[in-house]
Design a protein around this motif. Structure first.
Motif, PDB file in Angstrom:
ATOM      1  N   THR A 145     -24.439   4.479  -2.773  1.00 34.74           N
ATOM      2  CA  THR A 145     -24.595   4.218  -4.204  1.00 34.74           C
ATOM      3  C   THR A 145     -25.226   5.390  -4.934  1.00 34.74           C
ATOM      4  OG1 THR A 145     -24.838   1.863  -3.729  1.00 34.74           O
ATOM      5  CG2 THR A 145     -25.570   2.604  -5.887  1.00 34.74           C
ATOM      6  N   TYR A 146     -26.139   6.096  -4.257  1.00 35.19           N
ATOM      7  CA  TYR A 146     -26.862   7.200  -4.891  1.00 35.19           C
ATOM      8  C   TYR A 146     -26.497   8.562  -4.294  1.00 35.19           C
ATOM      9  CZ  TYR A 146     -29.342   3.367  -6.988  1.00 35.19           C
ATOM     10  OH  TYR A 146     -29.637   2.223  -7.686  1.00 35.19           O
ATOM     11  N   ASP A 147     -25.418   8.596  -3.519  1.00 32.80           N
ATOM     12  CA  ASP A 147     -24.902   9.842  -2.958  1.00 32.80           C
ATOM     13  C   ASP A 147     -25.987  10.668  -2.268  1.00 32.80           C
ATOM     14  OD1 ASP A 147     -22.968  11.784  -2.373  1.00 32.80           O
ATOM     15  OD2 ASP A 147     -23.404  12.906  -4.203  1.00 32.80           O
ATOM     16  N   CYS A 148     -26.692  10.013  -1.348  1.00 36.10           N
ATOM     17  CA  CYS A 148     -27.729  10.704  -0.584  1.00 36.10           C
ATOM     18  C   CYS A 148     -27.906  10.019   0.759  1.00 36.10           C
ATOM     19  CB  CYS A 148     -29.057  10.727  -1.361  1.00 36.10           C
ATOM     20  SG  CYS A 148     -29.814   9.109  -1.590  1.00 36.10           S
ATOM     21  N   SER A 149     -28.780  10.581   1.567  1.00 37.24           N
ATOM     22  CA  SER A 149     -29.117  10.001   2.864  1.00 37.24           C
ATOM     23  C   SER A 149     -30.626   9.987   3.027  1.00 37.24           C
ATOM     24  CB  SER A 149     -28.514  10.826   4.001  1.00 37.24           C
ATOM     25  OG  SER A 149     -27.109  10.805   3.937  1.00 37.24           O
ATOM     26  N   VAL A 150     -31.076   9.076   3.872  1.00 42.21           N
ATOM     27  CA  VAL A 150     -32.489   9.020   4.237  1.00 42.21           C
ATOM     28  C   VAL A 150     -32.560   9.172   5.754  1.00 42.21           C
ATOM     29  CG1 VAL A 150     -34.599   7.635   4.248  1.00 42.21           C
ATOM     30  CG2 VAL A 150     -33.053   7.535   2.278  1.00 42.21           C
ATOM     31  N   LEU A 151     -33.356  10.136   6.177  1.00 36.92           N
ATOM     32  CA  LEU A 151     -33.576  10.363   7.601  1.00 36.92           C
ATOM     33  C   LEU A 151     -34.899   9.719   7.973  1.00 36.92           C
ATOM     34  CD1 LEU A 151     -32.718  11.773  10.249  1.00 36.92           C
ATOM     35  CD2 LEU A 151     -34.020  13.775   9.471  1.00 36.92           C
ATOM     36  N   TYR A 152     -34.839   8.724   8.832  1.00 45.84           N
ATOM     37  CA  TYR A 152     -36.045   8.053   9.318  1.00 45.84           C
ATOM     38  C   TYR A 152     -36.495   8.759  10.588  1.00 45.84           C
ATOM     39  CZ  TYR A 152     -34.374   4.244   6.330  1.00 45.84           C
ATOM     40  OH  TYR A 152     -33.937   3.490   5.271  1.00 45.84           O
ATOM     41  N   VAL A 153     -37.775   9.106  10.661  1.00 41.97           N
ATOM     42  CA  VAL A 153     -38.318   9.799  11.825  1.00 41.97           C
ATOM     43  C   VAL A 153     -39.604   9.114  12.254  1.00 41.97           C
ATOM     44  CG1 VAL A 153     -39.225  11.988  12.721  1.00 41.97           C
ATOM     45  CG2 VAL A 153     -37.385  12.003  11.018  1.00 41.97           C
ATOM     46  N   TYR A 171     -32.879  -2.208   0.544  1.00 44.99           N
ATOM     47  CA  TYR A 171     -31.895  -1.594   1.433  1.00 44.99           C
ATOM     48  C   TYR A 171     -32.561  -0.628   2.410  1.00 44.99           C
ATOM     49  CZ  TYR A 171     -27.935   1.103   3.112  1.00 44.99           C
ATOM     50  OH  TYR A 171     -27.028   1.735   3.927  1.00 44.99           O
ATOM     51  N   LEU A 172     -33.451   0.237   1.902  1.00 45.48           N
ATOM     52  CA  LEU A 172     -34.133   1.193   2.777  1.00 45.48           C
ATOM     53  C   LEU A 172     -34.976   0.469   3.814  1.00 45.48           C
ATOM     54  CD1 LEU A 172     -35.233   4.025   0.303  1.00 45.48           C
ATOM     55  CD2 LEU A 172     -33.193   3.921   1.745  1.00 45.48           C
ATOM     56  N   SER A 173     -35.629  -0.616   3.417  1.00 45.84           N
ATOM     57  CA  SER A 173     -36.436  -1.410   4.354  1.00 45.84           C
ATOM     58  C   SER A 173     -35.563  -2.026   5.439  1.00 45.84           C
ATOM     59  CB  SER A 173     -37.188  -2.520   3.617  1.00 45.84           C
ATOM     60  OG  SER A 173     -38.101  -1.981   2.710  1.00 45.84           O
ATOM     61  N   GLN A 174     -34.462  -2.623   5.010  1.00 44.74           N
ATOM     62  CA  GLN A 174     -33.542  -3.246   5.958  1.00 44.74           C
ATOM     63  C   GLN A 174     -33.053  -2.239   6.992  1.00 44.74           C
ATOM     64  OE1 GLN A 174     -30.311  -5.799   4.415  1.00 44.74           O
ATOM     65  NE2 GLN A 174     -28.938  -4.312   5.376  1.00 44.74           N
ATOM     66  N   GLU A 175     -32.659  -1.064   6.526  1.00 41.34           N
ATOM     67  CA  GLU A 175     -32.153  -0.044   7.435  1.00 41.34           C
ATOM     68  C   GLU A 175     -33.246   0.504   8.356  1.00 41.34           C
ATOM     69  OE1 GLU A 175     -28.791   0.763   7.793  1.00 41.34           O
ATOM     70  OE2 GLU A 175     -28.731  -1.053   6.579  1.00 41.34           O
ATOM     71  N   PHE A 176     -34.464   0.623   7.836  1.00 40.90           N
ATOM     72  CA  PHE A 176     -35.567   1.109   8.673  1.00 40.90           C
ATOM     73  C   PHE A 176     -35.855   0.120   9.791  1.00 40.90           C
ATOM     74  CE2 PHE A 176     -39.819   2.003  10.089  1.00 40.90           C
ATOM     75  CZ  PHE A 176     -39.845   3.384  10.130  1.00 40.90           C
ATOM     76  N   TYR A 177     -35.878  -1.173   9.474  1.00 39.45           N
ATOM     77  CA  TYR A 177     -36.159  -2.172  10.505  1.00 39.45           C
ATOM     78  C   TYR A 177     -35.026  -2.287  11.517  1.00 39.45           C
ATOM     79  CZ  TYR A 177     -40.618  -3.403   8.536  1.00 39.45           C
ATOM     80  OH  TYR A 177     -41.924  -3.353   8.114  1.00 39.45           O
ATOM     81  N   LYS A 178     -33.796  -2.027  11.090  1.00 44.02           N
ATOM     82  CA  LYS A 178     -32.686  -1.950  12.057  1.00 44.02           C
ATOM     83  C   LYS A 178     -32.935  -0.796  13.030  1.00 44.02           C
ATOM     84  CE  LYS A 178     -28.828  -3.645   9.268  1.00 44.02           C
ATOM     85  NZ  LYS A 178     -27.557  -3.217   8.629  1.00 44.02           N
ATOM     86  N   PHE A 179     -33.340   0.343  12.481  1.00 47.04           N
ATOM     87  CA  PHE A 179     -33.665   1.515  13.293  1.00 47.04           C
ATOM     88  C   PHE A 179     -34.771   1.170  14.292  1.00 47.04           C
ATOM     89  CE2 PHE A 179     -36.570   5.400  13.120  1.00 47.04           C
ATOM     90  CZ  PHE A 179     -35.971   6.057  14.188  1.00 47.04           C
ATOM     91  N   LEU A 180     -35.826   0.499  13.820  1.00 46.01           N
ATOM     92  CA  LEU A 180     -36.933   0.129  14.715  1.00 46.01           C
ATOM     93  C   LEU A 180     -36.477  -0.782  15.852  1.00 46.01           C
ATOM     94  CD1 LEU A 180     -40.085  -0.603  12.547  1.00 46.01           C
ATOM     95  CD2 LEU A 180     -39.627   1.352  14.019  1.00 46.01           C
ATOM     96  N   GLY A 181     -35.491  -1.613  15.579  1.00 48.11           N
ATOM     97  CA  GLY A 181     -35.002  -2.535  16.600  1.00 48.11           C
ATOM     98  C   GLY A 181     -33.973  -1.936  17.534  1.00 48.11           C
ATOM     99  N   SER A 182     -33.619  -0.679  17.330  1.00 52.26           N
ATOM    100  CA  SER A 182     -32.585  -0.046  18.151  1.00 52.26           C
ATOM    101  C   SER A 182     -33.078   0.215  19.571  1.00 52.26           C
ATOM    102  CB  SER A 182     -32.119   1.262  17.516  1.00 52.26           C
ATOM    103  OG  SER A 182     -33.133   2.250  17.582  1.00 52.26           O
ATOM    104  N   ALA A 183     -32.131   0.298  20.479  1.00 50.63           N
ATOM    105  CA  ALA A 183     -32.452   0.535  21.888  1.00 50.63           C
ATOM    106  C   ALA A 183     -33.175   1.861  22.094  1.00 50.63           C
ATOM    107  CB  ALA A 183     -31.172   0.494  22.725  1.00 50.63           C
ATOM    108  N   LYS A 184     -32.786   2.907  21.344  1.00 51.84           N
ATOM    109  CA  LYS A 184     -33.422   4.210  21.547  1.00 51.84           C
ATOM    110  C   LYS A 184     -34.892   4.180  21.147  1.00 51.84           C
ATOM    111  CE  LYS A 184     -31.840   6.465  17.281  1.00 51.84           C
ATOM    112  NZ  LYS A 184     -31.048   7.548  16.747  1.00 51.84           N
TER     113      LYS A 184
END
Length: 136
Positions: A11-19, A103-116
């Motif tokens: 929607t905003y033509d960007c990306s967020v890198l979670y580290v 949206y950013l929160s949802q995606e961050f928590y998906k990342f936290l739940g990932s196998a890696k």
């Protein structure tokens, strides 16, 4: 340790890198050099629980020290990312900002739940497998 995942915000033509890192200063230096980004003014990575870096309005990096990985720090850093994305696009609409924060929160928590992430956290906490004691 540094675990990362990039999320596209079409929607905003960007990306967020979670580290998530165990050494924010080292991760910050690496990312600033790699992407030529600007850290949040006045933030000392040695003392920070998290840092948000803007890279030319197209990439936003949200870094959190794994020792401070809690709802408060996550919300705090995602707020910075949300504000930067909307301000860079002259968006003042509350609903658009709220949608992006969700949206950013949802995606961050998906990342936290990932196998890696789970695998790295198990290493850091020396979590035993199958009920065995640590160190055996």
């Amino acid at each position: 340790m540094r675990i990362a995942q990039k999320t596209l915000v079409e929607t905003y033509d960007c990306s967020v890198l979670y580290v998530i890192s165990d050494d924010l200063k080292k991760a910050e230096k690496y990312l600033i050099k790699k992407y030529e980004g600007d850290p949040l003014c006045g933030v000392n990575a040695d003392e920070a629980e998290g840092i948000t870096i803007t890279i030319s309005g197209k990439l936003y990096v949200v870094m959190i020290d794994w020792k401070y990985l809690n709802h408060n720090t996550i919300a705090h850093e995602l707020y910075h990312a949300t504000r930067r994305i909307t301000e860079d696009r002259d968006i003042n609409d509350e609903e658009s900002t709220a949608w992006l924060a969700g949206y950013l929160s949802q995606e961050f928590y998906k990342f936290l739940g990932s196998a890696k992430v789970k695998k790295e956290f198990d290493k850091l906490t020396d979590k035993p497998k199958d009920g065995a004691e640590a160190g055996r």
